[in-house]
Design a protein around this motif. Structure first.
Motif, short mmCIF file in Angstrom:
data_model
loop_
_atom_site.label_atom_id
_atom_site.label_comp_id
_atom_site.label_asym_id
_atom_site.label_seq_id
_atom_site.Cartn_x
_atom_site.Cartn_y
_atom_site.Cartn_z
N ASN A 87 0.94 -1.28 -0.03
CA ASN A 87 0.01 -0.09 -0.25
C ASN A 87 0.70 1.20 0.13
O ASN A 87 0.36 2.43 0.38
CB ASN A 87 -0.79 -0.17 1.26
CG ASN A 87 -1.96 -1.16 1.08
OD1 ASN A 87 -2.56 -1.34 -0.08
ND2 ASN A 87 -2.13 -1.72 2.21
N ALA A 88 2.01 1.11 -0.36
CA ALA A 88 3.07 2.38 -0.28
C ALA A 88 2.32 3.37 -1.37
O ALA A 88 1.84 2.91 -2.50
CB ALA A 88 4.38 1.92 -0.96
N PRO A 89 2.57 4.73 -0.94
CA PRO A 89 1.72 5.63 -1.91
C PRO A 89 2.52 5.62 -3.34
O PRO A 89 1.78 5.85 -4.34
CB PRO A 89 2.51 7.05 -1.24
CG PRO A 89 2.71 6.58 0.24
CD PRO A 89 3.35 5.09 0.09
N GLU A 90 3.62 5.28 -3.53
CA GLU A 90 4.25 5.04 -4.96
C GLU A 90 3.29 4.08 -5.52
O GLU A 90 2.85 4.25 -6.77
CB GLU A 90 5.68 4.91 -5.18
CG GLU A 90 6.59 5.96 -4.39
CD GLU A 90 6.78 5.84 -3.04
OE1 GLU A 90 6.00 4.94 -2.39
OE2 GLU A 90 7.59 6.57 -2.36
N LYS A 113 0.43 2.73 -4.99
CA LYS A 113 -1.03 3.22 -5.49
C LYS A 113 -1.18 4.24 -6.36
O LYS A 113 -2.07 4.20 -7.30
CB LYS A 113 -1.49 3.97 -3.93
CG LYS A 113 -1.73 3.14 -2.95
CD LYS A 113 -2.38 3.68 -1.63
CE LYS A 113 -2.79 2.88 -0.57
NZ LYS A 113 -3.43 3.73 0.48
N ALA A 114 -0.23 5.06 -6.68
CA ALA A 114 -0.01 6.12 -7.77
C ALA A 114 0.10 5.11 -9.25
O ALA A 114 -0.74 5.38 -9.93
CB ALA A 114 1.18 7.12 -7.55
N ILE A 137 6.82 11.07 -4.07
CA ILE A 137 6.60 10.06 -4.87
C ILE A 137 7.02 10.49 -6.31
O ILE A 137 6.70 9.43 -7.23
CB ILE A 137 5.02 9.40 -4.71
CG1 ILE A 137 4.22 10.87 -5.42
CG2 ILE A 137 4.78 9.30 -3.41
CD1 ILE A 137 2.85 10.12 -5.43
#
Length: 291
Positions: A106-109, A111-112, A244
């Motif tokens: 679920n790391a922001p990167e 998800k992006a 990110i």
């Protein structure tokens, strides 16, 4: 005859009518293989491959290899050969992508890039890079995104797609050396914080007059490693890029390079066809019977 991407989408190509061998030939044409190379790869004579090409032209209404290549790309017979495990190296924690290419973190990167991949999954060619630019602006919260192509042995830089402040900007060409993309191509990555107008005033004036910061990643040919252009993001304000931004842009640069390479290949094929047609026209008989 030149077929645009929009026109291709509007045509319903019934690939099921093609034989298995014709589909193989069409797929290889879409990947940029010449007739001799296709013959070598499929262990057939060049005459046999040329016969398949002519049959493909009749069935699909295509008059040359350029149109066949575009059809192959559009119908998915020439898919991008991208290894998800390699792409994971551009993101923090390569283990976050499992062997099947599925995201498990679920790391922001991550998800992006999930959002970006989902939004751009079915697009190819110019449609892909336009959608990519739109989604990157939304996901990364930047002011603009551009895809640039290096032209004429790296002498010039051409804007393929520019999306800035919610608008599509007109295509322009500038000498490469007066742009920050020159440093990007030399180094592979280039970041300019808050001084873009001072460092590259002409680039700013022609493309992004209010942008203050620049982040660019070099686009490379997957086989030769030769530079194809850059994928660039811009910021108007003084705030720094979010953490990110760099890893996500590096990730997106892999497929963007593949699409740009295809576009350059199709343009090259189109120019070759036009040159051949011009040469053949010189030998056509005149209406009065002369020549």
């Amino acid at each position: 005859m030149e077929i645009t991407c929009t026109e291709i989408v509007a045509i319903n190509f019934n690939i099921s009518e093609l034989t298995q061998r014709e589909q193989e030939v069409l797929a290889l044409i879409g990947r940029g293989y010449s007739i001799p190379k296709i013959a070598e790869k499929l262990y057939r004579s060049q005459k046999t491959i040329e016969t398949h090409r002519q049959s493909l032209g009749r069935k699909l209404g295509a008059s040359n290899r350029v149109e066949l290549a575009r059809i192959a790309i559009q119908v998915g017979l020439a898919p991008l050969e991208v290894d998800a495990s390699n792409l994971a190296g551009y993101l923090p924690g390569a283990q976050a992508i499992d062997p099947r290419g599925h995201y498990v973190d679920n790391a922001p990167e991550l998800k992006a890039v999930q959002r970006i991949d989902s939004a751009c999954a079915t697009a190819v060619d110019v449609a892909y890079v336009r959608k990519l630019c739109e989604v990157l602006v939304e996901v990364l919260g930047v002011s603009g995104v551009g895809l640039f192509s290096s032209e004429e042995s790296l002498a010039n830089l051409r804007s393929v797609v520019l999306y800035y402040r919610g608008e599509w900007l007109a295509e322009k060409t500038l000498p490469l050396e007066i742009t920050p993309c020159a440093e990007t191509i030399r180094k592979g990555f280039f970041l300019c914080k808050g001084q873009l107008n001072d460092v590259c005033p002409e680039f700013s004036r022609e493309f992004f007059p209010d942008a203050r910061s620049y982040l660019g990643v070099r686009l490379e040919d997957a086989v030769t490693g030769e530079p194809l252009g850059t994928l660039t993001v811009l910021m108007d304000g003084d705030e720094p890029f979010a953490p990110i931004v760099e890893p996500v842009v590096r990730y997106c640069a892999v497929r963007a390079a593949a699409e740009l390479g295809r576009m350059q290949l199709i343009d090259s094929l189109q120019r070759s066809v036009e040159t051949l047609e011009q040469r053949l026209a010189l030998y056509e008989p005149h209406e009065d019977g002369a020549g």
